[in-house]
Design a protein around this motif. Sequence first.
Motif, short mmCIF file in Angstrom:
data_model
loop_
_atom_site.label_atom_id
_atom_site.label_comp_id
_atom_site.label_asym_id
_atom_site.label_seq_id
_atom_site.Cartn_x
_atom_site.Cartn_y
_atom_site.Cartn_z
N GLU A 99 0.83 -1.20 0.00
CA GLU A 99 0.00 0.00 0.00
C GLU A 99 0.87 1.26 0.00
O GLU A 99 2.00 1.26 0.48
CB GLU A 99 -0.91 0.01 1.22
CG GLU A 99 -1.91 -1.14 1.29
CD GLU A 99 -2.98 -1.04 0.23
OE1 GLU A 99 -3.32 0.10 -0.16
OE2 GLU A 99 -3.48 -2.09 -0.22
N SER A 100 0.32 2.34 -0.54
CA SER A 100 1.00 3.64 -0.54
C SER A 100 0.28 4.58 0.42
O SER A 100 -0.94 4.48 0.60
CB SER A 100 1.02 4.25 -1.95
OG SER A 100 1.80 3.45 -2.82
N TYR A 101 1.04 5.50 1.01
CA TYR A 101 0.49 6.40 2.01
C TYR A 101 1.00 7.81 1.78
O TYR A 101 1.98 8.03 1.08
CB TYR A 101 0.89 5.92 3.42
CG TYR A 101 0.35 4.56 3.75
CD1 TYR A 101 -0.88 4.39 4.38
CD2 TYR A 101 1.08 3.42 3.43
CE1 TYR A 101 -1.37 3.14 4.68
CE2 TYR A 101 0.59 2.15 3.72
CZ TYR A 101 -0.63 2.01 4.35
OH TYR A 101 -1.12 0.77 4.63
N PHE A 102 0.30 8.78 2.42
CA PHE A 102 0.69 10.19 2.37
C PHE A 102 0.76 10.70 0.93
O PHE A 102 1.75 11.30 0.52
CB PHE A 102 2.02 10.42 3.09
CG PHE A 102 2.07 9.81 4.46
CD1 PHE A 102 1.17 10.20 5.44
CD2 PHE A 102 3.00 8.83 4.76
CE1 PHE A 102 1.21 9.62 6.70
CE2 PHE A 102 3.05 8.24 6.01
CZ PHE A 102 2.15 8.65 6.98
N GLY A 103 -0.29 10.43 0.19
CA GLY A 103 -0.36 10.93 -1.18
C GLY A 103 0.63 10.29 -2.12
O GLY A 103 0.96 10.86 -3.15
N GLY A 104 1.11 9.12 -1.77
CA GLY A 104 2.05 8.41 -2.63
C GLY A 104 3.51 8.68 -2.30
O GLY A 104 4.40 8.14 -2.94
N THR A 122 9.34 -1.73 6.25
CA THR A 122 10.28 -1.45 5.16
C THR A 122 9.55 -0.64 4.10
O THR A 122 8.51 -1.07 3.61
CB THR A 122 10.84 -2.74 4.56
OG1 THR A 122 11.43 -3.53 5.61
CG2 THR A 122 11.89 -2.44 3.51
N ILE A 123 10.11 0.52 3.74
CA ILE A 123 9.40 1.44 2.86
C ILE A 123 10.29 1.93 1.72
O ILE A 123 11.51 1.76 1.72
CB ILE A 123 8.90 2.67 3.64
CG1 ILE A 123 10.10 3.50 4.14
CG2 ILE A 123 7.99 2.27 4.77
CD1 ILE A 123 9.72 4.84 4.71
N ASP A 124 9.64 2.50 0.72
CA ASP A 124 10.29 3.29 -0.32
C ASP A 124 9.76 4.71 -0.19
O ASP A 124 8.55 4.92 -0.08
CB ASP A 124 9.94 2.75 -1.72
CG ASP A 124 10.88 1.63 -2.15
OD1 ASP A 124 12.01 1.60 -1.67
OD2 ASP A 124 10.45 0.80 -2.97
#
Length: 203
Positions: A99-104, A122-124
């Motif tokens: 999933e993506s968060y904070f507007g991508g 773990t994020i990008d």
Amino acid sequence: MSFGQRIKAAREQAGITQVELGEKVGVSGVAIMRYEKGTRQPRLEQFQRIASVLSVDVNWLMHGQTLEERDQVWKDQVARRFEEATSHQKQRSPFKPGESYFGGDMRVKNVTVSPDGKETVTIDMDIGKLSSEDVMGYLEMFNKMAKLGITVDGISRLIDAATNITNMAPNPSQDPPGAPPAPAGDTDTPTAQDAPEGAKEGE
């Protein structure tokens, strides 16, 4: 596979007829035929005799599983449910993998919870379009998460960006670029000589 199908398969594997099996078990061949069709179910002692004659496990004959196989199935089910329950109970962040968060700005690659309850997300991060305020705001948020035992992995570029921002910030102890040099000698600002008392300005 039903118990009747298992009896038939084991009998055929042993290479004997229904009548021969019935004689060895102490029932008629018709009874064996009914067992195999499932229209009649053997009693426990008959299951035991059939299993002994056909050299198969009585639990497999009755239930389709040996005791060892049944126990392993239960162990696997309990372990799976425990792992799922433990994961849900211990994960404190709302993030889900993929999933993506904070507007991508942030995409979650993985969320893991160690046996001791420590959570790692773990994020990008897409830092190309972030303002300096955004960068510092995200770092502050991740710092608060770390205090709760939630580690965010994959923010090295965000840290680098924050470091650059800090290095570029003006130092209040230094004169801003382009400021005029301070006057030499006495630092008091020179003022016009006081006029005599009672004299008008310009006289």
